[in-house]
Each structure stands twice: as C-alpha cells, then as structure tokens.
Design a protein around this motif. Structure first.
Motif, mmCIF file in Angstrom:
data_model
loop_
_atom_site.group_PDB
_atom_site.id
_atom_site.type_symbol
_atom_site.label_atom_id
_atom_site.label_comp_id
_atom_site.label_asym_id
_atom_site.label_seq_id
_atom_site.Cartn_x
_atom_site.Cartn_y
_atom_site.Cartn_z
ATOM 1 N N HIS A 201 0.840 -1.196 0.000
ATOM 2 C CA HIS A 201 0.000 0.000 0.000
ATOM 3 C C HIS A 201 0.874 1.245 0.000
ATOM 4 C CE1 HIS A 201 -3.723 -2.239 0.781
ATOM 5 N NE2 HIS A 201 -2.955 -3.030 1.512
ATOM 6 N N GLY A 202 0.509 2.211 -0.840
ATOM 7 C CA GLY A 202 1.294 3.434 -0.906
ATOM 8 C C GLY A 202 0.655 4.443 -1.831
ATOM 9 N N PRO B 173 -3.531 6.958 -4.625
ATOM 10 C CA PRO B 173 -3.485 5.701 -3.874
ATOM 11 C C PRO B 173 -3.200 4.511 -4.781
ATOM 12 C CG PRO B 173 -5.751 6.498 -4.061
ATOM 13 C CD PRO B 173 -4.864 7.573 -4.609
ATOM 14 N N ALA C 170 -2.238 0.110 -4.658
ATOM 15 C CA ALA C 170 -2.210 -1.110 -3.856
ATOM 16 C C ALA C 170 -1.926 -2.285 -4.772
ATOM 17 C CB ALA C 170 -3.554 -1.308 -3.145
ATOM 18 N N ASN D 276 -6.427 -5.392 -3.893
ATOM 19 C CA ASN D 276 -6.356 -4.693 -2.616
ATOM 20 C C ASN D 276 -6.779 -3.249 -2.834
ATOM 21 O OD1 ASN D 276 -4.741 -6.352 -0.316
ATOM 22 N ND2 ASN D 276 -4.072 -6.972 -2.357
ATOM 23 N N THR E 21 -6.077 0.848 -1.399
ATOM 24 C CA THR E 21 -5.396 1.841 -0.567
ATOM 25 C C THR E 21 -6.286 3.075 -0.498
ATOM 26 O OG1 THR E 21 -3.136 1.097 -0.989
ATOM 27 C CG2 THR E 21 -3.415 3.402 -0.416
ATOM 28 N N GLY F 116 -10.301 6.180 -2.344
ATOM 29 C CA GLY F 116 -9.488 4.971 -2.336
ATOM 30 C C GLY F 116 -9.416 4.444 -3.757
ATOM 31 N N GLY G 231 -8.396 0.640 -6.123
ATOM 32 C CA GLY G 231 -7.885 -0.717 -6.239
ATOM 33 C C GLY G 231 -8.217 -1.305 -7.598
ATOM 34 N N PRO H 188 -9.268 -0.846 3.782
ATOM 35 C CA PRO H 188 -8.333 -1.762 3.107
ATOM 36 C C PRO H 188 -8.035 -3.046 3.874
ATOM 37 C CG PRO H 188 -7.396 0.459 3.413
ATOM 38 C CD PRO H 188 -8.580 0.337 4.279
#
Length: 205
Positions: free
Chosen positions: A58-59, A66, A68, A72, A74, A97, A99, A198
């Motif tokens: 995650h970052g 974001p 991931a 996933n 983030t 978020g 993903g 997450p």
C-alpha cells in the motif's frame, strides 16, 4: 463477413462493408475516432493492471495517487491534492481509495465500515468502466462484507457475506469515496473509518 465473440461468449456474424465501397479519409478518421473512444477505457484499465501488478504494498504513486497490489485497496486520509493528475476532475469533498480488480485470480471481499450518517459510495467498475454493482449510502447499503466475483465464478459465498456483486469482466476497478467536512474535527473523525476499508475484514470471519 466476420465472426465475433460477444461478452457472453456467443458467436455472431457481422457483415462487412458493401463491396466496392470507397473509404474516404473523413470516413476513416471518424471510424478511427469511434474505435479509439470505444477501446480507450479497456486499454487504460489493462495498462493500469500491468502497472499495479508491480506495486509491492500500500502506498501513493507520486505521493498523491493511492496504489495497492492487485485485489487490494489503498485509501487516502485527506482530499485528493491539487498535484494529482492521474484522474480527471476528482470530487473535492470526499476521501478517495483505489484498487484494481483481477477477478480471474480470485473473488475479492471488501469491507464497508459503519459510516453512520456520512455519505459514502464504492464505485464498482468493469473493464469498460461500466458499473456492475450498487454499493453505497444512496442505495441503502449497510455495513458489512461484500463479495466481488468475476463472470465465470460458480462458488458459494462464505458465511458472513452481506451481499455479492458479479462483474461481467474479470478485470475491474474499485474506487471508494467517503464524504469529509473540511474541518480538523472531521479529519480526526474519519481517520479510523477509512483505515478499516483496506483491511482484511475481521467481521467476515
């Protein structure tokens, strides 16, 4: 005449141009533009999956977007900053978020915390970026765990699943949005909520 396969795996015959048709430069440009507009979302999402497959954890991409690993999510902890150039015209009153979904690998379970009276929505998009599920406050969705599956998945939802959504394509995108007031108090209040999104949902076990 060409034979094409539809999204539901049906083969259909598509007639070609009338014999002797003269393709003008204008016609070719128009058809090329239409093909580009039709294919762009699918190519774009494919390219994102290739890129996000390299994400180790995650970052943030460039400190603002974001990112991931595949399947996933983030979450940001604040509004998208003005330096963000990866997504056009983001909302300015929500915490985002992001993903990438690869549902041919496995189904995905996403957790919805109890947001109370706060507005929230999880955008579920297939490879064409068409929505494949209604998951949000405006749909009356409640907190819980939701199962996202691909077109060929034929399993059974495990115990503890609140609802299930099926994508017509294996490649997709998940974009949560959670409303936040532009105050220090609400930034403090929203932190524990977006931090749950997450995580592997304990309430599903």
């Amino acid at each position: 005449m060409s034979i094409v396969t539809t999204a539901s795996n049906k083969k259909v015959a598509v007639p070609g141009p009338v014999a002797g048709t003269r393709w003008t430069e204008t016609m070719v440009r128009q058809i090329g533009s239409l093909a580009y507009m039709w294919a762009w979302p699918m190519v774009n999402l494919h390219n994102r999956r290739v890129a996000f497959a390299q994400v180790p954890g995650h970052g943030l991409v460039g400190g603002v977007m974001p990112a991931a690993p595949i399947n996933n999510i983030t979450m940001l902890s604040d509004y998208a900053p003005p330096e963000q150039r990866f997504v056009a015209t983001p909302n300015q009153d929500v915490v985002y978020g992001f993903g990438i979904l690869s549902l041919d690998r496995e189904p995905v379970v996403v957790q919805v915390p109890d947001f109370g009276d706060r507005f929230w929505v999880y955008q579920l998009g297939d490879q064409r970026t068409d929505g494949f599920g209604d998951l949000g406050a405006m749909y009356g969705s409640g907190p819980g765990c939701y199962l996202l599956v691909g077109p060929d998945w034929d399993g059974e939802a495990p115990e503890g699943i609140t609802g299930m959504f099926r994508s017509p394509t294996n490649l997709g995108v998940l974009i949560p949005r959670v409303f936040m007031d532009d105050t220090a108090e609400d930034r403090t209040a929203i932190g524990p909520l977006v931090a749950q999104v997450p995580l592997l949902p304990p309430i599903c076990r």
